[in-house]
Design a protein around this motif. Structure first.
Motif: not given
Length: 55
Positions: A31, A35-36, A46
């Motif tokens: 990702v 994003e996130g 992440h």
């Protein structure tokens, strides 16, 4: 006693009061930033990426 074994200076692009460090191997980052991204979180991990928010 800890001993510094290497050092690397990097330019960091800051966008919307946040930044991230991604693995140099794109296949290890499922990702991509942003994003996130969690605004207001000091540090978020992440897979293959670390995000930090400055606001």
């Amino acid at each position: 006693m800890a001993r510094l074994v290497s050092r690397q200076d990097l330019d960091v692009d800051v966008d919307f009061y946040g930044w991230c460090l991604e693995d140099v191997d794109d296949s290890m980052v499922p990702v991509f930033f942003p994003e996130g991204f969690e605004r207001g979180a000091f540090l978020t991990a992440h897979e293959g990426r670390l995000d930090s928010s400055l606001a």
